[in-house]
Write a protein that holds these residues in place. Structure first.
Motif, mmCIF file in Angstrom:
data_model
loop_
_atom_site.group_PDB
_atom_site.id
_atom_site.type_symbol
_atom_site.label_atom_id
_atom_site.label_comp_id
_atom_site.label_asym_id
_atom_site.label_seq_id
_atom_site.Cartn_x
_atom_site.Cartn_y
_atom_site.Cartn_z
ATOM 1 N N PRO A 166 0.808 -1.228 0.000
ATOM 2 C CA PRO A 166 0.000 0.000 0.000
ATOM 3 C C PRO A 166 0.840 1.277 0.000
ATOM 4 O O PRO A 166 0.445 2.290 -0.588
ATOM 5 N N GLU A 167 2.037 1.224 0.633
ATOM 6 C CA GLU A 167 2.917 2.392 0.583
ATOM 7 C C GLU A 167 3.453 2.594 -0.830
ATOM 8 O O GLU A 167 3.575 3.730 -1.308
ATOM 9 N N MET A 168 3.772 1.495 -1.509
ATOM 10 C CA MET A 168 4.215 1.593 -2.902
ATOM 11 C C MET A 168 3.117 2.184 -3.784
ATOM 12 O O MET A 168 3.388 2.996 -4.674
ATOM 13 N N LEU A 220 9.306 0.686 -8.858
ATOM 14 C CA LEU A 220 7.893 0.345 -8.726
ATOM 15 C C LEU A 220 7.422 -0.545 -9.877
ATOM 16 O O LEU A 220 6.524 -1.374 -9.700
ATOM 17 N N HIS A 221 8.013 -0.389 -11.032
ATOM 18 C CA HIS A 221 7.663 -1.261 -12.151
ATOM 19 C C HIS A 221 7.954 -2.717 -11.800
ATOM 20 O O HIS A 221 7.159 -3.612 -12.110
ATOM 21 N N ILE A 222 9.089 -2.954 -11.127
ATOM 22 C CA ILE A 222 9.469 -4.308 -10.757
ATOM 23 C C ILE A 222 8.649 -4.812 -9.575
ATOM 24 O O ILE A 222 8.033 -5.871 -9.628
ATOM 25 N N TYR A 223 8.614 -4.058 -8.495
ATOM 26 C CA TYR A 223 8.095 -4.579 -7.235
ATOM 27 C C TYR A 223 6.616 -4.295 -7.001
ATOM 28 O O TYR A 223 6.003 -4.906 -6.129
ATOM 29 N N LEU A 224 6.036 -3.360 -7.759
ATOM 30 C CA LEU A 224 4.610 -3.063 -7.630
ATOM 31 C C LEU A 224 3.836 -3.613 -8.822
ATOM 32 O O LEU A 224 2.857 -4.330 -8.670
#
Length: 337
Positions: A166-168, A220-224
């Motif tokens: 949710p923070e991401m 964010l592209h990778i981890y979200l």
């Protein structure tokens, strides 16, 4: 608790329709199938057999060349593994043996048989009864928190889903919110300059050449792994906003409702939608607690129609993570952020 023997050839024959209507994956019964293998082949199988059931050995979930958060080596496509291992589950699924499945409800088979009799299907639709028994076993695993599919849970999974993700999403929302100049109608990033406050000291940077925001975008592209501002905002609203009272969307209820109705519609002798909906609700009544779902034909018909309109695809997830999403761009099960 009661154990039921399921002929493996019957299970294999049912797999395609169970997958289509109920999101079945063979991995759901991997422990039972492995137990069957060890029971029937305590000394294993010979090389002449095992050579036909080799699969690539999985890579360990290790860091890449460098252990930085954005190490591209960890996320780059990897070549096929040179080493292989014996796939006992695929082998046992090609045999004529039985697999044992366990259910908490000791009367479930009798109840399913009575249900078939009620709708005049006891003799002609035996494979539907077997399908309903297998689905009951899957749901039993789900309720007990013992349902495992291809989605693997590590010690970092719940912290990622419940706290980090949710923070991401909020960071992605901030980075991708645009403001428009009344004169130039030109999109400008909100974060320019950027202020960082750690509670002790506060600094402001110009974000020259968007070096920080571009870095965060890549991260964010990778981890979200969301594709748009609208998608991020929808997830924040639907998954992470405060909810009051009973959760309106029961994933397991929707899946079994959708699957049972379409199974009966396609394969049963029931001719009318009224009969199909009625039997669907009666079957759900065997699995779910009273008042835990809307036992009304009109509402059920509308709910199924809505799922169809939305392009719903049945998919079982472990109960602990069913309400959440993982990044489709990160294949790691350990390094989730």
């Amino acid at each position: 608790m009661r154990t039921y023997p399921i002929p493996i050839p019957e299970l294999k024959k049912l797999e395609p329709l169970l997958a289509e209507y109920y999101g079945y994956r063979r991995a759901i019964f991997s422990s039972e199938l492995l137990s069957a293998y060890h029971a029937y082949y305590p000394n294993g199988v010979g090389r002449e057999i095992s050579v036909n059931y080799q699969i690539p050995a999985p890579y360990f979930d290790e860091y890449g060349v460098d252990d930085g958060a954005l190490d591209y080596h960890r996320h780059a496509p990897r070549p096929a593994s040179a080493s292989t291992q014996f796939d006992a589950v695929s082998f046992i699924m090609d045999t004529e043996h039985e697999v044992l499945i366990t259910l908490s409800n000791e009367k479930i088979l009798t109840e399913i048989q009575k249900l078939l009799e009620k709708y005049g299907m006891a003799e002609d639709d035996e494979f539907i009864g077997m399908s309903l028994l297998i689905v009951a076993a899957i749901y039993d695993k789900y309720v007990k928190g013992e349902l495992y599919t291809e989605t693997t849970i590590s010690e970092n999974t719940l912290p990622y889903l419940q706290q980090v993700r949710p923070e991401m999403l909020r960071l992605y929302e901030l980075l991708n919110t645009k403001r428009y100049s009344p004169k130039e109608k030109k999109e400008v990033r909100v974060l320019n300059p950027i202020t960082i406050d750690n509670g002790v000291k506060k600094i402001t940077i110009d974000n020259s050449y968007h070096w920080l925001t571009d870095l965060l975008d890549n991260y964010l592209h990778i981890y979200l792994g969301v594709d748009s501002l609208e998608e991020a905002q929808a997830e924040l609203k639907e998954v992470y906003s405060e909810k009051k009272g009973r959760k309106a969307n029961n994933a397991a209820c929707n899946l079994i409702m959708y699957g049972t109705f379409h199974l009966l519609q396609k394969f049963s002798l029931l001719k009318t939608k009224h009969e199909q909906l009625s039997m669907t609700l009666d079957y759900m009544g065997l699995l779910f607690e009273e008042d835990s779902f809307n036992n009304d034909e009109a509402s059920t018909n509308a709910a199924i129609a809505y799922l169809v309109k939305q392009g719903y695809k049945p998919q079982w997830k472990p109960k602990q993570i069913e309400d959440y999403k993982l990044s489709p761009n990160n294949q790691s099960i350990e390094y989730l952020w």
